[in-house]
Design an enzyme around this catalytic site. Structure first.
Site, short mmCIF file in Angstrom:
data_model
loop_
_atom_site.label_atom_id
_atom_site.label_comp_id
_atom_site.label_asym_id
_atom_site.label_seq_id
_atom_site.Cartn_x
_atom_site.Cartn_y
_atom_site.Cartn_z
N ARG A 192 -3.23 -7.36 6.67
CA ARG A 192 -2.29 -6.26 6.39
C ARG A 192 -2.21 -5.99 4.89
O ARG A 192 -2.17 -4.83 4.47
CB ARG A 192 -0.90 -6.62 6.92
CG ARG A 192 0.08 -5.45 6.84
CD ARG A 192 -0.31 -4.37 7.83
NE ARG A 192 0.46 -3.14 7.63
CZ ARG A 192 -0.02 -2.03 7.11
NH1 ARG A 192 -1.27 -1.98 6.69
NH2 ARG A 192 0.73 -0.96 6.99
N CYS A 230 -3.10 -2.48 2.90
CA CYS A 230 -2.19 -1.79 1.99
C CYS A 230 -2.85 -1.53 0.64
O CYS A 230 -2.71 -0.45 0.06
CB CYS A 230 -0.91 -2.60 1.80
SG CYS A 230 0.26 -2.49 3.15
#
Length: 259
Positions: free
Chosen positions: A216, A220
């Site tokens: 994740r 990002c």
């Protein structure tokens, strides 16, 4: 900038340029679970509906399976994970004496494999490593995050905070500009959460798979058009450590479910 996502990103850029990043006060910190719709919350809460539980079950099988030249299973050293692993995930990333720096839970599992099982390390984001990590973390569900108990972690928490605050990439954004300054708003239709990693590894409907916190974080970083760190990089572990320190006192939810 004509798309909805582009408009939202433009708004974030404007907001980030005029508002100084401020950390969220402890009483206002909320799990990403609270930002989800009722259907997603119900999916996470029901073990028979939570798809991440499939990895947990696979992890339990791996826990009891012998591996490597030593022909040892995790259970041969640690016995029943329900007792031996209870609370462990709440203290990771943790300081590793031999390395002199913190390691995350995935790295600890791989160090156990290479040192005690004499087995090859599992690849990042492999089904096996995600399964073992999810199984171990599952034993800490409901327990509060306690990563800052070791004073040796202090300098590494500070490094993680620096990276969290640092603007980078073509969009010139830091993690804080979304997760501190703009939480509870929406980006491309999805809620912007406060970025607390209490559910990892978690199942993302977007991925149709379980994934690690580092997956994740890399997504990002790519999203702000910066060069992502490789899996296992010290910078990512330090960022993980800082994020867990922000979530101190919040309960572990693994495996979480998110859009």
């Amino acid at each position: 900038m004509r798309t909805v996502g582009g408009i939202v990103i433009a708004a974030l850029l404007i907001s980030a340029s005029v508002v100084l990043a401020t950390e969220i006060p402890l009483p206002e910190r909320r799990s990403g679970f609270s930002f989800m719709g009722s259907a997603t919350q119900a999916m996470q809460n029901d073990d028979t509906s939570n798809p991440g539980m499939l990895w947990v079950l696979d992890g339990e099988t791996l826990w009891n399976s012998k591996a490597g030249a030593a022909s040892k299973a995790c259970a041969d050293c640690h016995n029943d994970a329900r007792s031996s692993m209870k609370g462990v995930a709440a203290h990771y990333p943790a300081f590793d004496n031999s390395l002199g720096r913190p390691v995350n839970l995935e790295q600890r599992i791989n160090r156990c494999r290479t040192t005690h099982q004499q087995a090859t390390p599992l690849a990042y984001e492999s089904k096996e490593l995600l399964a073992l990590t999810a199984f171990v973390a599952r034993q800490s569900v409901g327990m509060p995050v306690m990563t800052e108990a070791d004073p040796r972690l202090g300098p590494f928490v500070d490094k993680g905070r620096e990276l969290y605050m640092q603007r980078q990439g073509q969009l010139n954004l830091g993690c804080t500009n979304c997760h501190d300054d703009n939480w509870d708003k929406r980006l491309a239709g999805s809620p912007i959460t406060q970025g607390h990693p209490t559910g990892y590894p978690l199942y993302r409907l977007e991925w149709q798979s379980l994934g690690s916190l580092q997956r994740r974080l890399r997504a990002c970083i790519t999203g702000i058009r910066a060069q992502p760190y490789i899996y296992g990089a010290p910078e990512l572990v330090e960022l993980e450590l800082y994020l867990m320190s922000r979530a101190r006192g919040m309960p572990i939810e693994t495996p979480g479910v998110r859009p």
